[in-house]
Design an enzyme around this catalytic site. Structure first.
Site, PDB file in Angstrom:
ATOM      1  N   THR A  63       0.839  -1.207   0.000  1.00  0.00           N
ATOM      2  CA  THR A  63       0.000   0.000   0.000  1.00  0.00           C
ATOM      3  C   THR A  63       0.871   1.254   0.000  1.00  0.00           C
ATOM      4  O   THR A  63       0.626   2.201  -0.759  1.00  0.00           O
ATOM      5  CB  THR A  63      -0.906  -0.017   1.264  1.00  0.00           C
ATOM      6  OG1 THR A  63      -1.763  -1.156   1.172  1.00  0.00           O
ATOM      7  CG2 THR A  63      -1.723   1.248   1.394  1.00  0.00           C
TER       8      THR A  63
ATOM      9  N   GLN B   8       0.220  -9.031  -6.416  1.00  0.00           N
ATOM     10  CA  GLN B   8      -0.251 -10.428  -6.520  1.00  0.00           C
ATOM     11  C   GLN B   8       0.646 -11.298  -7.393  1.00  0.00           C
ATOM     12  O   GLN B   8       0.459 -12.514  -7.450  1.00  0.00           O
ATOM     13  CB  GLN B   8      -1.688 -10.472  -7.069  1.00  0.00           C
ATOM     14  CG  GLN B   8      -2.741  -9.991  -6.076  1.00  0.00           C
ATOM     15  CD  GLN B   8      -2.943 -10.944  -4.887  1.00  0.00           C
ATOM     16  OE1 GLN B   8      -2.625 -12.128  -4.958  1.00  0.00           O
ATOM     17  NE2 GLN B   8      -3.462 -10.431  -3.790  1.00  0.00           N
TER      18      GLN B   8
ATOM     19  N   HIS C 121       4.224 -10.376   2.198  1.00  0.00           N
ATOM     20  CA  HIS C 121       3.323 -11.389   2.794  1.00  0.00           C
ATOM     21  C   HIS C 121       2.490 -12.132   1.763  1.00  0.00           C
ATOM     22  O   HIS C 121       1.780 -13.085   2.096  1.00  0.00           O
ATOM     23  CB  HIS C 121       2.445 -10.765   3.898  1.00  0.00           C
ATOM     24  CG  HIS C 121       1.356  -9.856   3.439  1.00  0.00           C
ATOM     25  ND1 HIS C 121       0.048 -10.247   3.378  1.00  0.00           N
ATOM     26  CD2 HIS C 121       1.367  -8.555   3.049  1.00  0.00           C
ATOM     27  CE1 HIS C 121      -0.704  -9.216   2.978  1.00  0.00           C
ATOM     28  NE2 HIS C 121       0.081  -8.180   2.761  1.00  0.00           N
TER      29      HIS C 121
ATOM     30  N   CYS D  45     -22.924  -4.973  -5.635  1.00  0.00           N
ATOM     31  CA  CYS D  45     -23.959  -4.344  -4.799  1.00  0.00           C
ATOM     32  C   CYS D  45     -25.345  -4.665  -5.329  1.00  0.00           C
ATOM     33  O   CYS D  45     -25.572  -4.606  -6.530  1.00  0.00           O
ATOM     34  CB  CYS D  45     -23.818  -2.829  -4.869  1.00  0.00           C
ATOM     35  SG  CYS D  45     -22.707  -2.199  -3.670  1.00  0.00           S
TER      36      CYS D  45
END
Ligand SMILES: Cc1ncc(COP(=O)(O)O)c(C=O)c1O
Length: 384
Positions: free
Chosen positions: A71, A178, A200, A327
């Protein structure tokens, strides 16, 4: 049985990585900025890790900077490109990770123009639209598009985008969080300005990442402070985690082909087992081998009134996966990725993502557990 199939969220720390890290928590605790032997030991461990990253990318060590996470890497690039490179327009997509999307939105609030490239139904960028966007406006542009989508796995053709960016003089950033350690990435071939990575996701520790910044471009740091990371990332380095990142990447590179073959097989096995077991099941994202990340399988469940409980019931049965849906109403917070590809809001998505530690037995168990919920005569899924 406990089955972890959420490896796109995070991965298990490799025991060999932990072993490599431990002495830097106990014995070699020097501050890398100190000039005595303790400091030098820590500093040289950081440089060793940097070499691993640089070699993997075919970059120079001076182009790799360690950060606190993926990030941070993406924030640094997007905000730095606007502040320091004169970028006044960003082209991105609606299905980027929030670290990119929210950074782009933050820049938009400061007056930067933002264009989202069109996507097809499986999440591929419409490359002609990207070219149109690049052609239509000659303001200084940053293109930020992820290599593999974390929810649906769809892959970007990095070479095609880098060629377009070169042709139209745009900067190119890719969130490769990724795919680092899973796909070869060579910046000499690729001609990209920025990449972001995070340990990670490839069996390294949490809370450490890196940014690749091509030597031809200069952005300023996000943090003001000391001169660590050659003035690019102030703050005493997270030495043991950086050591872990280096070791984890080394292991990932060493076994990349083997892991790829193994994970691809697990993924296609799970897809075929699910198809056979659950009528009406579908998958989100590109289903071809070359079009999607081999560690992610996004399942689109047949509409079912109790589907909302699927993830919960999988968890009760010991199967860890991730969920999501488009949604159904404005107030509900769905997956922006599934919405971005106009997925059917009636179909709940479950993301299974694999690692070298998963086995076929685990896949069988997960498939059987899911199938039990969806093939009962009463289609009830609230009890297992
Ligand atoms: C595609 C992508 N980008 C960025 C990130 C953020 O990485 P980190 O957790 O290191 O901040 C993630 C992790 O969830 C991700 O999947």
């Amino acid at each position: 049985m406990k089955v972890y199939l959420d490896n796109a969220a995070t991965t298990q720390l490799d025991a060999q990585v932990l072993e490599e890290m431990m002495p830097y928590l106990t014995e070699f605790y020097g501050n890398p900025s100190s000039i005595h032997s303790y400091g030098r030991k820590a500093k040289s461990a950081i440089e060793k890790a940097r070499k691993v990253v640089a070699k993997y990318l075919d970059a120079s060590c001076s182009e790799v900077f360690f950060t606190g996470c993926g990030t941070e890497a993406s924030n640094m690039i997007i905000k730095g490109a606007v502040r320091d490179l004169g970028v006044t327009r960003i082209i991105s997509s609606a299905i980027e990770h929030h670290c990119v999307l929210h950074s782009v939105e933050a820049m938009q609030k400061t007056g930067v123009k933002v264009d989202f490239v069109k996507l097809d139904a499986v999440g591929h960028v419409d490359y002609s639209h990207l070219e149109e966007l690049l052609k239509s406006d000659n303001s200084k542009t940053l293109v930020s598009l992820m290599h593999a989508n974390n929810e649906i796995g769809t892959l970007l053709d990095l070479y095609r985008v880098s060629d377009l960016c070169k042709q139209y003089g745009a900067y190119f950033h890719s969130d490769t969080v990724q795919t680092i350690g899973y796909y070869p990435l060579d910046v000499q071939q690729l001609k990209i300005h920025f990449l972001s990575g995070s340990a990670h996701k490839f069996h390294g520790p949490k809370g450490v990442g890196f940014v690749y910044i091509n030597n031809e471009v200069t952005v300023k740091p996000l943090l003001d402070g000391g001169s660590q990371e050659r003035n690019m990332r102030a703050g005493t380095e997270n030495v043991f985690s950086i050591v872990g990142l280096g070791k984890a990447l080394e292991l990932a590179i060493e076994k990349m082909d083997e892991n790829r073959a193994y994970l691809s097989e697990l993924k296609s096995y799970m897809a075929s087992q699910l198809k056979a077991a659950i009528p009406g099941i579908k998958f989100n994202g590109d289903q071809t081998e070359s079009g999607a990340n081999y560690k992610v399988l996004s399942v689109s469940l047949p509409p079912n009134e109790k589907a909302e409980l699927t993830l919960f019931n999988l968890d009760i049965a010991g199967v860890a996966a991730s969920g999501g849906s488009a949604c159904t109403s404005g107030s509900e917070k769905g997956s922006h990725v599934l919405e971005g590809i106009n997925a059917d809001p009636q179909r709940k998505a479950i993301r299974f993502s694999f690692s070298k530690y998963n086995t076929k037995e685990e896949i069988n168990y997960a498939v059987a557990t899911l199938a039990k919920m969806f093939t009962r005569a009463d289609t009830k899924v609230d009890a297992i």
